[in-house]
Design an enzyme around this catalytic site. Structure first.
Site, PDB file in Angstrom:
ATOM      1  N   THR A  62     112.171 -68.645  97.238  1.00  0.00           N
ATOM      2  CA  THR A  62     111.429 -67.875  96.225  1.00  0.00           C
ATOM      3  C   THR A  62     111.040 -68.800  95.089  1.00  0.00           C
ATOM      4  O   THR A  62     111.813 -69.671  94.717  1.00  0.00           O
ATOM      5  CB  THR A  62     112.206 -66.684  95.647  1.00  0.00           C
ATOM      6  N   ASP A  94     110.906 -67.737  92.256  1.00  0.00           N
ATOM      7  CA  ASP A  94     111.618 -67.179  91.095  1.00  0.00           C
ATOM      8  C   ASP A  94     112.949 -67.860  90.820  1.00  0.00           C
ATOM      9  O   ASP A  94     113.486 -67.750  89.714  1.00  0.00           O
ATOM     10  CB  ASP A  94     111.892 -65.674  91.301  1.00  0.00           C
ATOM     11  N   ARG A 140     109.354 -62.617  88.139  1.00  0.00           N
ATOM     12  CA  ARG A 140     109.858 -61.240  88.249  1.00  0.00           C
ATOM     13  C   ARG A 140     110.857 -60.971  87.122  1.00  0.00           C
ATOM     14  O   ARG A 140     110.510 -61.111  85.958  1.00  0.00           O
ATOM     15  CB  ARG A 140     110.452 -60.984  89.628  1.00  0.00           C
ATOM     16  N   GLU A 159     106.487 -62.965  83.186  1.00  0.00           N
ATOM     17  CA  GLU A 159     105.846 -61.668  83.470  1.00  0.00           C
ATOM     18  C   GLU A 159     106.801 -60.488  83.296  1.00  0.00           C
ATOM     19  O   GLU A 159     106.385 -59.364  83.059  1.00  0.00           O
ATOM     20  CB  GLU A 159     105.300 -61.663  84.892  1.00  0.00           C
ATOM     21  N   ARG A 168      94.066 -66.903  72.885  1.00  0.00           N
ATOM     22  CA  ARG A 168      93.598 -66.649  74.254  1.00  0.00           C
ATOM     23  C   ARG A 168      94.786 -66.558  75.202  1.00  0.00           C
ATOM     24  O   ARG A 168      95.874 -67.031  74.875  1.00  0.00           O
ATOM     25  CB  ARG A 168      92.681 -67.796  74.730  1.00  0.00           C
ATOM     26  N   VAL A 213      98.443 -68.539  91.645  1.00  0.00           N
ATOM     27  CA  VAL A 213      98.240 -69.996  91.707  1.00  0.00           C
ATOM     28  C   VAL A 213      99.603 -70.676  91.843  1.00  0.00           C
ATOM     29  O   VAL A 213      99.756 -71.694  92.508  1.00  0.00           O
ATOM     30  CB  VAL A 213      97.522 -70.476  90.426  1.00  0.00           C
ATOM     31  N   ARG A 221     101.993 -69.831  93.570  1.00  0.00           N
ATOM     32  CA  ARG A 221     102.534 -69.616  94.929  1.00  0.00           C
ATOM     33  C   ARG A 221     101.723 -70.365  95.979  1.00  0.00           C
ATOM     34  O   ARG A 221     102.019 -70.304  97.174  1.00  0.00           O
ATOM     35  CB  ARG A 221     102.501 -68.128  95.250  1.00  0.00           C
TER      36      ARG A 221
HETATM   37  O1  F6P Z   1     108.944 -62.952  94.109  1.00  0.00           O
HETATM   38  C1  F6P Z   1     107.896 -63.870  93.999  1.00  0.00           C
HETATM   39  C2  F6P Z   1     106.767 -63.268  93.211  1.00  0.00           C
HETATM   40  O2  F6P Z   1     105.741 -64.204  93.102  1.00  0.00           O
HETATM   41  C3  F6P Z   1     107.168 -62.801  91.825  1.00  0.00           C
HETATM   42  O3  F6P Z   1     107.318 -63.866  90.920  1.00  0.00           O
HETATM   43  C4  F6P Z   1     106.028 -61.873  91.518  1.00  0.00           C
HETATM   44  O4  F6P Z   1     106.342 -60.915  90.528  1.00  0.00           O
HETATM   45  C5  F6P Z   1     105.794 -61.194  92.877  1.00  0.00           C
HETATM   46  O5  F6P Z   1     106.245 -62.104  93.853  1.00  0.00           O
HETATM   47  C6  F6P Z   1     104.365 -60.852  93.154  1.00  0.00           C
HETATM   48  O6  F6P Z   1     104.358 -60.114  94.349  1.00  0.00           O
HETATM   49  P1  F6P Z   1     103.009 -59.937  95.215  1.00  0.00           P
HETATM   50  O7  F6P Z   1     102.672 -61.267  95.802  1.00  0.00           O
HETATM   51  O8  F6P Z   1     103.408 -58.919  96.261  1.00  0.00           O
HETATM   52  O9  F6P Z   1     101.962 -59.449  94.272  1.00  0.00           O
END
Ligand code: F6P
Length: 343
Positions: free
Chosen positions: A125, A127, A171, A222, A266, A273, A275
């Protein structure tokens, strides 16, 4: 042995590196047969499987994403889902399953292991919020992406005397925010673990800009939340694991800063991005180490365990420990970031 793999949950760079290592070690060193379930637990539910070989993964080490695909399917949310999974594994003659995923994917693996399914987990992950392992693969890449973005935002903020708010993923844990905030020299870092007072943030920015520094970077995780009764934030829909869809707190913070301070502000929401694209060298190595260790755990019949990084070594922890509690930011690391708030 016939070994199956699946990649579940949010994807990240390094997934192919793990599967490449699992397959190479299994086929070349143990003479195993390897197959892959498509799209995480959905593939197991529907017995949607594909043959894998060493050749399948040639050239995929530096490639993000997952050749198997992924999903957020939860078999425990499907009528007869658990039985369907066990039936598919039996019908296909699978001797062992390697589940590559985060808290949700490995949470399913843990529950199936308790029901007798022969499964080993690999911690994935961006995260980095899985317990039992110092790092998950995907995290270093996400931090590197976020840090590069922050570096770039510094120069444009300085050109326009602006406050730049950067929303990062993570998350309900602020690991990406703290690491990229420290690495990127952020003026302020907001994380889920420490509810923020927008007035304190604005006061810090006022002090900084009064001292003649007319550019600031505020990194916002987030999942960050304002202290009770300060700012209203909207709640969104949830996924099959009950996770609320996050995103947008960065815009709220930017609006509040603009309204309260008058500074030109801003917002940049990095989103997916973080991921995508190629894994860093560190993540390629960590993913490869995890993949090799996963097959060793399979051949040791260490069912219900997850390979993990502790003290620089690859060890095994129980899936129960890994998914039991969310790994949150160490307060001592956040204190390091705080040294530089509004410096
Ligand atoms: O768990 C990884 C993650 O990228 C979190 O950081 C993020 O909140 C979530 O997945 C986003 O999920 P999805 O790709 O389903 O929008």
């Amino acid at each position: 042995m016939k070994v199956a793999m699946l990649t579940g949950g949010g994807d990240c760079p390094g997934l192919n590196a793990v599967m490449r290592a699992v397959t190479r070690k299994a086929v070349r060193h143990h003479g195993d047969e390897v197959v892959g379930f498509r799209d995480g637990w959905r593939g197991v539910l529907e017995a949607d499987v594909m043959d894998l070989s060493v050749d399948t993964f040639r050239g995929t080490l530096p490639r993000g994403g997952t050749v198997l695909g992924s999903s957020r399917t939860n078999p425990f949310k499907v009528d007869g889902g658990v039985e369907a999974c066990k039936e598919a594994l039996g019908d296909l003659g699978i001797d062992a399953l390697v589940a590559i995923g985060g808290e949700d994917t490995l949470g399913v693996a843990h529950k199936l292991a308790e029901l007798g399914v022969r499964v080993v987990g690999v911690p994935k992950t961006i995260d980095n919020d899985l317990s039992g392992t110092e790092l998950t693969f995907g995290f270093d890449t996400a931090v590197s992406i976020a840090t590069e973005a922050i570096d770039r935002l510094h120069t444009t903020a300085e050109s326009h005397d602006r406050v730049m708010v950067v929303e990062v993923m993570g998350r309900h844990a602020g690991h990406i925010a703290v690491w990229s905030g420290i690495a990127g020299g952020a003026t302020y870092v907001l994380i889920p673990e420490v509810p923020f007072d927008i007035d304190e943030v604005c006061d810090a920015l006022r002090r900084r800009h009064a001292a003649g520094r007319y550019a600031s970077i505020v990194v916002v995780s987030e999942g960050a939340t304002p202290t009770e009764g300060t700012i209203q934030v909207a709640a969104d829909e949830v996924d099959e694991f009950g996770h609320v869809r996050l995103g947008g707190i960065g815009s709220t913070v930017a609006d509040e800063i603009k309204q309260r301070t008058g500074f030109d502000t801003r917002v940049t929401i990095l989103g997916h991005v973080q991921r995508g694209g190629t894994p860093t060298a560190y993540d390629r190595v960590l993913a490869t180490r995890f993949g090799v260790a996963a097959i060793e755990a399979v051949h040791d019949e260490a069912w219900g365990t997850m390979v993990a990084l502790q003290g620089g070594e690859i060890v095994r922890v129980s899936l129960a420990e890994a998914v039991g509690t969310l790994k949150l930011v160490d307060p001592s690391l956040y204190e390091v970031a705080q040294v530089f708030f509004a410096g």
